[in-house]
Scaffold this active site. Structure first.
Site, PDB file in Angstrom:
ATOM      1  N   PHE A 128       0.816  -1.225   0.000  1.00 21.44           N
ATOM      2  CA  PHE A 128       0.000   0.000   0.000  1.00 21.44           C
ATOM      3  C   PHE A 128       0.851   1.278   0.000  1.00 21.44           C
ATOM      4  O   PHE A 128       0.761   2.119  -0.917  1.00 21.44           O
ATOM      5  CB  PHE A 128      -0.915  -0.071   1.226  1.00 21.44           C
ATOM      6  CG  PHE A 128      -1.482   1.213   1.717  1.00 21.44           C
ATOM      7  CD1 PHE A 128      -2.092   2.123   0.852  1.00 21.44           C
ATOM      8  CD2 PHE A 128      -1.436   1.512   3.086  1.00 21.44           C
ATOM      9  CE1 PHE A 128      -2.639   3.311   1.347  1.00 21.44           C
ATOM     10  CE2 PHE A 128      -1.981   2.683   3.568  1.00 21.44           C
ATOM     11  CZ  PHE A 128      -2.571   3.591   2.704  1.00 21.44           C
ATOM     12  N   ASP A 141       9.741  -6.270  -4.026  1.00 20.75           N
ATOM     13  CA  ASP A 141       8.684  -6.808  -3.162  1.00 20.75           C
ATOM     14  C   ASP A 141       8.746  -8.329  -3.227  1.00 20.75           C
ATOM     15  O   ASP A 141       9.065  -8.909  -4.268  1.00 20.75           O
ATOM     16  CB  ASP A 141       7.304  -6.323  -3.614  1.00 20.75           C
ATOM     17  CG  ASP A 141       6.297  -6.302  -2.475  1.00 20.75           C
ATOM     18  OD1 ASP A 141       5.890  -5.203  -2.071  1.00 20.75           O
ATOM     19  OD2 ASP A 141       5.928  -7.394  -1.976  1.00 20.75           O
ATOM     20  N   SER A 170       1.280  -5.295  10.835  1.00 15.81           N
ATOM     21  CA  SER A 170       0.073  -5.654  11.577  1.00 15.81           C
ATOM     22  C   SER A 170       0.415  -6.055  13.004  1.00 15.81           C
ATOM     23  O   SER A 170       1.275  -6.924  13.222  1.00 15.81           O
ATOM     24  CB  SER A 170      -0.645  -6.816  10.886  1.00 15.81           C
ATOM     25  OG  SER A 170      -1.606  -7.384  11.750  1.00 15.81           O
ATOM     26  N   SER A 186       6.902   3.307  13.104  1.00 15.93           N
ATOM     27  CA  SER A 186       5.495   3.156  13.483  1.00 15.93           C
ATOM     28  C   SER A 186       5.198   3.828  14.815  1.00 15.93           C
ATOM     29  O   SER A 186       5.974   3.723  15.777  1.00 15.93           O
ATOM     30  CB  SER A 186       5.139   1.671  13.590  1.00 15.93           C
ATOM     31  OG  SER A 186       3.880   1.522  14.237  1.00 15.93           O
ATOM     32  N   SER A 187       4.022   4.451  14.862  1.00 13.86           N
ATOM     33  CA  SER A 187       3.548   5.075  16.097  1.00 13.86           C
ATOM     34  C   SER A 187       3.392   4.066  17.222  1.00 13.86           C
ATOM     35  O   SER A 187       3.305   4.446  18.398  1.00 13.86           O
ATOM     36  CB  SER A 187       2.190   5.734  15.838  1.00 13.86           C
ATOM     37  OG  SER A 187       1.221   4.747  15.527  1.00 13.86           O
ATOM     38  N   TYR A 222       5.125  -6.545  16.967  1.00 16.24           N
ATOM     39  CA  TYR A 222       5.237  -5.642  15.819  1.00 16.24           C
ATOM     40  C   TYR A 222       5.901  -4.326  16.215  1.00 16.24           C
ATOM     41  O   TYR A 222       6.809  -3.828  15.540  1.00 16.24           O
ATOM     42  CB  TYR A 222       3.841  -5.386  15.237  1.00 16.24           C
ATOM     43  CG  TYR A 222       3.794  -4.257  14.235  1.00 16.24           C
ATOM     44  CD1 TYR A 222       4.322  -4.416  12.962  1.00 16.24           C
ATOM     45  CD2 TYR A 222       3.213  -3.035  14.571  1.00 16.24           C
ATOM     46  CE1 TYR A 222       4.282  -3.375  12.047  1.00 16.24           C
ATOM     47  CE2 TYR A 222       3.167  -1.997  13.662  1.00 16.24           C
ATOM     48  CZ  TYR A 222       3.704  -2.173  12.399  1.00 16.24           C
ATOM     49  OH  TYR A 222       3.667  -1.135  11.504  1.00 16.24           O
ATOM     50  N   ASN A 282      -1.067   5.311  11.728  1.00 21.37           N
ATOM     51  CA  ASN A 282      -2.279   4.729  11.122  1.00 21.37           C
ATOM     52  C   ASN A 282      -2.617   5.303   9.749  1.00 21.37           C
ATOM     53  O   ASN A 282      -3.585   6.050   9.588  1.00 21.37           O
ATOM     54  CB  ASN A 282      -3.467   4.878  12.081  1.00 21.37           C
ATOM     55  CG  ASN A 282      -3.310   3.937  13.261  1.00 21.37           C
ATOM     56  OD1 ASN A 282      -2.529   4.202  14.181  1.00 21.37           O
ATOM     57  ND2 ASN A 282      -4.019   2.832  13.237  1.00 21.37           N
ATOM     58  N   ARG A 308      -7.354   7.179  17.091  1.00 21.53           N
ATOM     59  CA  ARG A 308      -6.143   7.120  16.277  1.00 21.53           C
ATOM     60  C   ARG A 308      -5.968   8.425  15.512  1.00 21.53           C
ATOM     61  O   ARG A 308      -6.949   9.085  15.148  1.00 21.53           O
ATOM     62  CB  ARG A 308      -6.237   5.972  15.245  1.00 21.53           C
ATOM     63  CG  ARG A 308      -6.300   4.571  15.832  1.00 21.53           C
ATOM     64  CD  ARG A 308      -4.973   4.164  16.463  1.00 21.53           C
ATOM     65  NE  ARG A 308      -4.970   2.780  16.943  1.00 21.53           N
ATOM     66  CZ  ARG A 308      -5.341   2.415  18.166  1.00 21.53           C
ATOM     67  NH1 ARG A 308      -5.769   3.308  19.044  1.00 21.53           N
ATOM     68  NH2 ARG A 308      -5.270   1.146  18.527  1.00 21.53           N
ATOM     69  N   ASP A 360      -3.393  -4.210  21.585  1.00 21.98           N
ATOM     70  CA  ASP A 360      -3.946  -2.932  21.145  1.00 21.98           C
ATOM     71  C   ASP A 360      -3.594  -1.816  22.109  1.00 21.98           C
ATOM     72  O   ASP A 360      -3.471  -2.053  23.304  1.00 21.98           O
ATOM     73  CB  ASP A 360      -5.481  -3.049  21.148  1.00 21.98           C
ATOM     74  CG  ASP A 360      -6.070  -2.757  19.798  1.00 21.98           C
ATOM     75  OD1 ASP A 360      -5.361  -2.873  18.787  1.00 21.98           O
ATOM     76  OD2 ASP A 360      -7.267  -2.418  19.754  1.00 21.98           O
TER      77      ASP A 360
END
Ligand code: UD2
Length: 314
Positions: free
Chosen positions: A12, A32, A79, A118-119, A142, A171, A210, A274
């Protein structure tokens, strides 16, 4: 020889960044492994030189880096729940792959590596907004893996003088995000389900929030990070986000208007690993890069829903 390498070019974010580079006439190579990337994402990127390869393999990293000036390292298994289910797989594809890439980049004389952080590195600390001086507190495998990549970036700048810039994404969502996997980002899943008239599931009470960041903002930040003077940005880490946050319940309500979905969400127990709330302080990226969000959340969601509504991904 291509000037730029994009890892994860069939994913993405990589795909979107490669399209922006190709669109402005730059010469680009993409790599990739198709573990999570999609061949269909390469359509429209015919001007890009594409290598099918896996960054866990040092020889593939060497092929990818040959002759390149700037690397955008977007490849990852992105993820939290996937990492909870298979932590070693996430470690191999995020940590080992990143180290292999850095070793190859240095050997090939690459000038700069821009890294997708990543946050999730901030974890579940109550302080909002998250600013870069805060101590990292990764919760999921992750988050640990993405944070390890950040440390490797800084170490390669300190020890070997390779220019590195870490952008901590918050995000990211938008066209080309895969909606079909159980490990997909929440907005891709919700768009797909609600357009199909299917009830989405909210894990927890929906009050978690988020700093959802539209893909164009992330592409913009990357282009700035590649072009900024080394003395300003090399060895630095900064948030890349919007500085606004929305709860899942608010997001569901906006999507109901945009998609025409008539029902209510299903609520299920919270997901392991989470975090509750996430919001970025974007002051450092503003100061170091001149970054400003280009597209706000509602407009980004509107464009995203339109993209899925047109039957994408094909
Ligand atoms: C984390 C990182 C993000 C990025 C991403 C990997 C944080 C704050 N963010 O995103 O920056 O690195 O990992 O791509 O750590 N949810 C539902 N229903 C669903 C799917 C998800 O309610 O069908 C919830 C989920 O439980 C979570 C929220 O939606 O509370 C966002 O989940 P996500 O998987 O889209 O992203 P998140 O926050 O784990």
């Amino acid at each position: 020889m291509p000037q730029y390498l994009v890892t994860g070019a069939a994913g993405f974010i990589g795909r979107s960044l490669a399209a922006a580079l190709v669109g402005r006439g730059d010469s680009v190579r993409g790599i990739d492994s198709f573990i999570s990337g999609k061949r269909s994402n390469l359509s429209g990127l015919e001007a890009m030189e594409f290598l099918e390869g896996d960054l866990r393999n040092p020889a593939d990293c060497a092929r990818a880096c040959a002759g390149v000036e700037v690397v955008f390292h977007e490849a990852a298994l992105a993820s939290v729940p996937r990492s909870v289910a298979a932590p070693a797989e996430t470690n191999d594809n995020c940590v080992n792959a990143t180290l292999n890439l850095l070793i190859a980049a240095r050997a090939a004389g690459v000038r700069r590596v821009v890294y997708a952080g990543s946050s999730s590195a901030y974890g579940d600390t109550p302080t909002l907004p998250k600013h870069e001086e805060m101590a990292p507190n990764p919760i999921s495998p992750y988050a640990v893996a993405k944070l390890a990549g950040e440390h490797y970036m800084r170490a390669f700048t300190r020890v070997y003088g390779l220019e590195t810039v870490v952008l901590r994404y918050f995000n990211v969502f938008g066209p080309y995000q895969d909606p079909a996997s159980q490990y997909s980002g929440v907005l891709a899943i919700f768009c797909r389900r609600m357009l199909a008239g299917e009830q989405p599931t909210i894990y927890g009470d929906g009050g978690q929030s988020r700093d959802f960041t539209f893909i164009e903002n992330v592409v913009h930040g990357n282009l700035l990070a590649a072009a900024a003077p080394a003395e300003k940005v090399s060895g630095q880490m900064m948030n890349l986000a919007t500085g606004r946050r929305f709860t899942l319940n608010e997001t569901f309500a906006i999507l109901r208007d945009l998609t025409g979905f008539k029902g209510e969400p299903a609520y299920a127990p919270p997901r392991r690993g989470d975090i509750r709330d996430s919001l970025a302080d974007i002051g450092r990226a503003e100061q170091l890069l001149g970054y400003r969000p280009q597209v706000d959340f509602r407009e980004g969601l509107r464009r995203t829903v339109e993209w899925y509504r047109k039957g994408n991904p094909a």
